[in-house]
Design a protein around this motif. Sequence first.
Motif, mmCIF file in Angstrom:
data_model
loop_
_atom_site.group_PDB
_atom_site.id
_atom_site.type_symbol
_atom_site.label_atom_id
_atom_site.label_comp_id
_atom_site.label_asym_id
_atom_site.label_seq_id
_atom_site.Cartn_x
_atom_site.Cartn_y
_atom_site.Cartn_z
ATOM 1 N N ALA A 226 0.843 -1.198 0.000
ATOM 2 C CA ALA A 226 0.000 0.000 0.000
ATOM 3 C C ALA A 226 0.874 1.241 0.000
ATOM 4 O O ALA A 226 1.937 1.271 0.630
ATOM 5 N N THR A 227 0.414 2.254 -0.737
ATOM 6 C CA THR A 227 1.074 3.556 -0.754
ATOM 7 C C THR A 227 0.054 4.598 -0.313
ATOM 8 O O THR A 227 -1.067 4.630 -0.841
ATOM 9 N N ILE A 235 3.333 9.704 0.952
ATOM 10 C CA ILE A 235 3.972 9.592 2.267
ATOM 11 C C ILE A 235 5.038 8.511 2.155
ATOM 12 O O ILE A 235 4.726 7.342 1.889
ATOM 13 N N PRO A 236 6.310 8.847 2.310
ATOM 14 C CA PRO A 236 7.384 7.863 2.065
ATOM 15 C C PRO A 236 7.463 6.797 3.159
ATOM 16 O O PRO A 236 6.993 6.986 4.283
ATOM 17 N N CYS A 257 -5.205 6.121 -0.679
ATOM 18 C CA CYS A 257 -4.151 5.095 -0.779
ATOM 19 C C CYS A 257 -4.226 4.392 -2.128
ATOM 20 O O CYS A 257 -5.254 4.392 -2.811
ATOM 21 N N HIS A 258 -3.091 3.792 -2.505
ATOM 22 C CA HIS A 258 -2.985 2.961 -3.708
ATOM 23 C C HIS A 258 -2.578 1.571 -3.243
ATOM 24 O O HIS A 258 -1.600 1.416 -2.505
ATOM 25 N N ALA A 259 -3.340 0.542 -3.654
ATOM 26 C CA ALA A 259 -3.122 -0.814 -3.148
ATOM 27 C C ALA A 259 -2.788 -1.786 -4.259
ATOM 28 O O ALA A 259 -3.301 -1.686 -5.381
ATOM 29 N N GLU A 274 -4.326 -3.788 -8.809
ATOM 30 C CA GLU A 274 -4.014 -2.561 -8.073
ATOM 31 C C GLU A 274 -5.088 -1.515 -8.362
ATOM 32 O O GLU A 274 -5.837 -1.614 -9.335
ATOM 33 N N GLY A 275 -5.164 -0.553 -7.467
ATOM 34 C CA GLY A 275 -6.156 0.502 -7.643
ATOM 35 C C GLY A 275 -6.016 1.571 -6.564
ATOM 36 O O GLY A 275 -5.311 1.389 -5.554
#
Length: 564
Positions: A226-227, A235-236, A257-259, A274-275
Amino acid sequence: MKSLLTLSVFLVLIKEDNGEKPEVSRLPRFPQVYVGDDVTFICKGGSNPTKWIINGIEQPHQNHVMLLTTVTPHNNGQYECEQNGEKSVPVPLTVLVLEALAQLSPSVGGAVITKGEGRNLVLQVDDAEELHNWKCFALRGESGVKFNRIDVNKKLKRAVIFAELKEAERATFWCLNKNKTHRSNAVTLKMTDKLVMLEPPAAPALLGDSVALRCVAWGAEKVEKATFYKNQIEIPDITADTYNITATPEASGTYHCHATYRYSHISATAAEKEGDSDAQEIKVIDGPPAASITVSGHYLECSCPKCPDNCTSCYWYYTPFNDKYNRTRLPEDNPTIYLKEAGNYSCRMNCGKGFSRFSQHYRHKAQSGSGNVLPIILGLLLLVIGLLIVALVAKKQRKKRESNIQEANKDKTTGGDYEQLHLKDTAVYHTLGESTGKDKAEGEYEPLKKTKEETVYHTLGSGEGQSQGEGGYQGLESVKAEVYQTLSSEGQSQGEGGYQGLESVKAEVYQTLSSDASKNPEGEAGKAFEHLSQKAGEALTEEENPYEELKAEKQKKEPSKETE
């Protein structure tokens, strides 16, 4: 004439309708509004565009519906709207910096659900017996509805409602008691049509709290990577599916978020997907003052320094470790309570129209029935003390027995047939074994060591037919000692009672003749030497030496024999 009158009335009604004042309504119709609630104002009676005026200041918002999320005292004021040049009557909003009496919360998950799904909400009240008198409501858009019933579980002391959004993008749920004087907090659920969701907590983000933002994918067991983004900025160093933030004013913002995920439970070779999630607003607010717990041994004390002056009484709550929803209000209303069962303890202050925030849970880790621990400890302590006493008594008795044995040995050493002689320079006597020979008669002693010029007297043992008679002593002399040996063999040449000098040495050797085979002189049969005991180390003086008298009598007898 009649038709003209009807026409004039119709024209008046049309004119009055065009001049109808708009009306502001506040939804939900809470008896009190608490900090963190979502509040909706609706301007009725007209059409867009709509002007909103708050405390006399015109707002840029032009929709006839105004949504206020996570309200605080900054939202206090008079709200009015204007349509077609007509203003509504102002409606006040007063936000209490307190918490509601009852708590409503999702059983699982956060504030975001997918379209067409629902979520169980759990209601907890202080008096579980009154749960059947509570009713729950939902506001979906502009439509408010009441739940026909709620599922009350008396055993678990809670009630459950199933919350659905229907076709609404968001909905607010809350519950009221029968008299509509107390209510629960409000829970707002938001709908998303995306497979990836960012789930913030359903409760407001209060200053100082820890807030968990969870990135999930619909239908997937877990998110592999997750990002997270805040205000569109990545967020790093965050790859886990949950991002924990501390609620500070700087933490407020819009998050998504990107998962990356797979449906691995369907197929081990499922393709990677992903999405992105929808953006969710996080608004950090300074909530009600929180109570605090001070621990003193087995006692807990509740206080709230920042609470208003009308917060006068304290409520205590107990929650088992394994059931966070089974919270029970304790009967104590004092600031101090005594800990009993293991579990979580918390408190809050009653401030009239609402409550302070709950204190942090105090985890009491003692096992169930910990009230019996003290007697058990005391019992064990008494048992240990008893064992120590028994051990000390046994040790004392053992020492006493050893002392008695030593005393007995001492008595045996100083009494009996032989007397231990304590000499100045330690004379050691060794008892020789029985012998039938002339050199070593039965019971004789062999001197090992003797100090010079010291006379030692040894009591002759009693024997049948001894020549000296009863009570006789045999004098033993030292200073270049003469050793005398009593002859007891039958047919000895010296005759009755004779003595034979064996040797003169610096060490004196005395041998007691005790052979039963020796013959006594005629006329003295049946007489034996009397055993006389004397204290260790005690010596006889010359005046007390009976040997001198015996020697004199012997010398008188010997000439007579020569004459014969």
